[in-house]
Scaffold this motif. Structure first.
Motif, PDB file in Angstrom:
ATOM      1  N   ARG A  14       0.845  -1.198   0.000  1.00  0.00           N
ATOM      2  CA  ARG A  14       0.000   0.000   0.000  1.00  0.00           C
ATOM      3  C   ARG A  14       0.875   1.240   0.000  1.00  0.00           C
ATOM      4  O   ARG A  14       1.969   1.247   0.564  1.00  0.00           O
ATOM      5  N   ASP A  15       0.384   2.276  -0.617  1.00  0.00           N
ATOM      6  CA  ASP A  15       1.090   3.556  -0.653  1.00  0.00           C
ATOM      7  C   ASP A  15       2.519   3.387  -1.175  1.00  0.00           C
ATOM      8  O   ASP A  15       3.448   4.044  -0.700  1.00  0.00           O
ATOM      9  N   GLY A  16       2.716   2.458  -2.116  1.00  0.00           N
ATOM     10  CA  GLY A  16       4.023   2.242  -2.736  1.00  0.00           C
ATOM     11  C   GLY A  16       5.027   1.537  -1.853  1.00  0.00           C
ATOM     12  O   GLY A  16       6.233   1.623  -2.099  1.00  0.00           O
ATOM     13  N   SER A  17       4.558   0.802  -0.833  1.00  0.00           N
ATOM     14  CA  SER A  17       5.491   0.205   0.122  1.00  0.00           C
ATOM     15  C   SER A  17       4.960  -1.100   0.706  1.00  0.00           C
ATOM     16  O   SER A  17       3.754  -1.285   0.854  1.00  0.00           O
ATOM     17  N   PHE A  18       5.906  -1.973   1.070  1.00  0.00           N
ATOM     18  CA  PHE A  18       5.575  -3.190   1.811  1.00  0.00           C
ATOM     19  C   PHE A  18       5.560  -2.922   3.311  1.00  0.00           C
ATOM     20  O   PHE A  18       5.086  -3.748   4.079  1.00  0.00           O
ATOM     21  N   VAL A  19       6.110  -1.791   3.748  1.00  0.00           N
ATOM     22  CA  VAL A  19       6.170  -1.455   5.177  1.00  0.00           C
ATOM     23  C   VAL A  19       5.227  -0.292   5.505  1.00  0.00           C
ATOM     24  O   VAL A  19       5.485   0.502   6.400  1.00  0.00           O
ATOM     25  N   PHE A  20       4.120  -0.238   4.813  1.00  0.00           N
ATOM     26  CA  PHE A  20       3.150   0.854   4.962  1.00  0.00           C
ATOM     27  C   PHE A  20       2.615   0.982   6.383  1.00  0.00           C
ATOM     28  O   PHE A  20       2.211   2.059   6.793  1.00  0.00           O
ATOM     29  N   ASP A  21       2.617  -0.107   7.147  1.00  0.00           N
ATOM     30  CA  ASP A  21       2.096  -0.062   8.517  1.00  0.00           C
ATOM     31  C   ASP A  21       3.185  -0.329   9.558  1.00  0.00           C
ATOM     32  O   ASP A  21       2.897  -0.679  10.685  1.00  0.00           O
ATOM     33  N   GLY A  22       4.416  -0.150   9.157  1.00  0.00           N
ATOM     34  CA  GLY A  22       5.526  -0.281  10.090  1.00  0.00           C
ATOM     35  C   GLY A  22       6.395  -1.499   9.838  1.00  0.00           C
ATOM     36  O   GLY A  22       5.958  -2.483   9.242  1.00  0.00           O
ATOM     37  N   HIS A  23       7.618  -1.401  10.325  1.00  0.00           N
ATOM     38  CA  HIS A  23       8.597  -2.456  10.091  1.00  0.00           C
ATOM     39  C   HIS A  23       8.278  -3.737  10.856  1.00  0.00           C
ATOM     40  O   HIS A  23       8.494  -4.835  10.334  1.00  0.00           O
ATOM     41  N   LEU A  24       7.772  -3.605  12.071  1.00  0.00           N
ATOM     42  CA  LEU A  24       7.452  -4.812  12.840  1.00  0.00           C
ATOM     43  C   LEU A  24       6.313  -5.587  12.202  1.00  0.00           C
ATOM     44  O   LEU A  24       6.344  -6.827  12.154  1.00  0.00           O
ATOM     45  N   ALA A  25       5.312  -4.904  11.687  1.00  0.00           N
ATOM     46  CA  ALA A  25       4.205  -5.577  11.003  1.00  0.00           C
ATOM     47  C   ALA A  25       4.716  -6.266   9.737  1.00  0.00           C
ATOM     48  O   ALA A  25       4.324  -7.407   9.436  1.00  0.00           O
ATOM     49  N   TYR A  26       5.592  -5.589   9.013  1.00  0.00           N
ATOM     50  CA  TYR A  26       6.217  -6.201   7.832  1.00  0.00           C
ATOM     51  C   TYR A  26       6.986  -7.454   8.253  1.00  0.00           C
ATOM     52  O   TYR A  26       6.861  -8.516   7.630  1.00  0.00           O
ATOM     53  N   GLY A  27       7.782  -7.342   9.311  1.00  0.00           N
ATOM     54  CA  GLY A  27       8.542  -8.487   9.810  1.00  0.00           C
ATOM     55  C   GLY A  27       7.643  -9.647  10.207  1.00  0.00           C
ATOM     56  O   GLY A  27       7.972 -10.812   9.958  1.00  0.00           O
ATOM     57  N   ASP A  28       6.500  -9.336  10.801  1.00  0.00           N
ATOM     58  CA  ASP A  28       5.540 -10.382  11.165  1.00  0.00           C
ATOM     59  C   ASP A  28       5.022 -11.102   9.917  1.00  0.00           C
ATOM     60  O   ASP A  28       4.839 -12.322   9.924  1.00  0.00           O
ATOM     61  N   ARG A  29       4.789 -10.354   8.849  1.00  0.00           N
ATOM     62  CA  ARG A  29       4.305 -10.973   7.609  1.00  0.00           C
ATOM     63  C   ARG A  29       5.390 -11.852   6.976  1.00  0.00           C
ATOM     64  O   ARG A  29       5.095 -12.955   6.485  1.00  0.00           O
ATOM     65  N   ILE A  30       6.636 -11.395   7.015  1.00  0.00           N
ATOM     66  CA  ILE A  30       7.735 -12.208   6.481  1.00  0.00           C
ATOM     67  C   ILE A  30       7.878 -13.475   7.318  1.00  0.00           C
ATOM     68  O   ILE A  30       8.063 -14.577   6.782  1.00  0.00           O
ATOM     69  N   LYS A  31       7.755 -13.351   8.630  1.00  0.00           N
ATOM     70  CA  LYS A  31       7.865 -14.535   9.496  1.00  0.00           C
ATOM     71  C   LYS A  31       6.739 -15.522   9.202  1.00  0.00           C
ATOM     72  O   LYS A  31       6.952 -16.733   9.214  1.00  0.00           O
ATOM     73  N   ALA A  32       5.537 -15.044   8.943  1.00  0.00           N
ATOM     74  CA  ALA A  32       4.419 -15.938   8.629  1.00  0.00           C
ATOM     75  C   ALA A  32       4.700 -16.729   7.346  1.00  0.00           C
ATOM     76  O   ALA A  32       4.392 -17.925   7.268  1.00  0.00           O
ATOM     77  N   ILE A  33       5.285 -16.077   6.359  1.00  0.00           N
ATOM     78  CA  ILE A  33       5.640 -16.786   5.121  1.00  0.00           C
ATOM     79  C   ILE A  33       6.751 -17.798   5.409  1.00  0.00           C
ATOM     80  O   ILE A  33       6.727 -18.924   4.909  1.00  0.00           O
TER      81      ILE A  33
END
Length: 162
Positions: free
Chosen positions: A130-149
């Motif tokens: 969103r908004d041109g970014s994978f970290v649109f809602d913060g780095h920790l949320a992005y990290g959580d998504r990477i960990k889920a994958i």
């Protein structure tokens, strides 16, 4: 070009997301990491997860080590993986000339033999952007998504019959 089967699915079993196939997401993440040092913390799990979900794009001789690294990450988190990387870099400097230290990964299962999983419960093409970014809602949320994958990748590989 992405590895797409006749069914319109990626070789990991995922369907295309708004940005395209997994390879499109992977390249987008790598590009965004270049300008975001905090996002770059998850570079290693992004790379090994992508390669384990798309082994036809990987070097087979490294997949076992990458699977063990991914298990360490899932088990102990990003800081443990970053410490391992720093340890390996220090051993590899021109003065030390030491071999890769496999001891920290010895407790983790080897990559199962046989065909790779045909499906993962989470994949790169499912990542929100969103908004041109994978970290649109913060780095920790992005990290959580990477960990889920990463967790889905380990789980699927563990289900492969040796």
């Amino acid at each position: 070009m992405a590895n797409i089967s006749m069914t319109g699915r990626c070789d990991c079993g995922a369907t295309a997301g708004p940005l395209g196939m997994c390879v499109d997401y992977y390249h987008g993440i790598l590009a965004e990491e270049q300008s975001d040092p905090q996002m770059y913390r998850w570079h290693a799990p992004v790379v090994v997860t992508y390669l384990l979900q798309h082994p036809s794009r990987a070097h087979e001789k490294y997949l076992d080590d990458q699977f063990r690294q991914l298990q360490l990450y899932v088990d102990q988190g990003i800081d443990a993986l970053l410490r391992l990387a720093a340890h390996q870099v220090a051993r590899n400097n021109h003065r030390a000339r030491l071999d890769y230290d496999m001891a920290p990964l010895a407790a983790y299962a080897p990559l199962p033999k046989g065909e790779p999983p045909g499906h993962f419960c989470a994949s790169f093409s499912g990542l929100p952007f969103r908004d041109g970014s994978f970290v649109f809602d913060g780095h920790l949320a992005y990290g959580d998504r990477i960990k889920a994958i990463a967790e889905a990748t380990v789980e699927s590989w563990r289900s492969v019959q040796s």
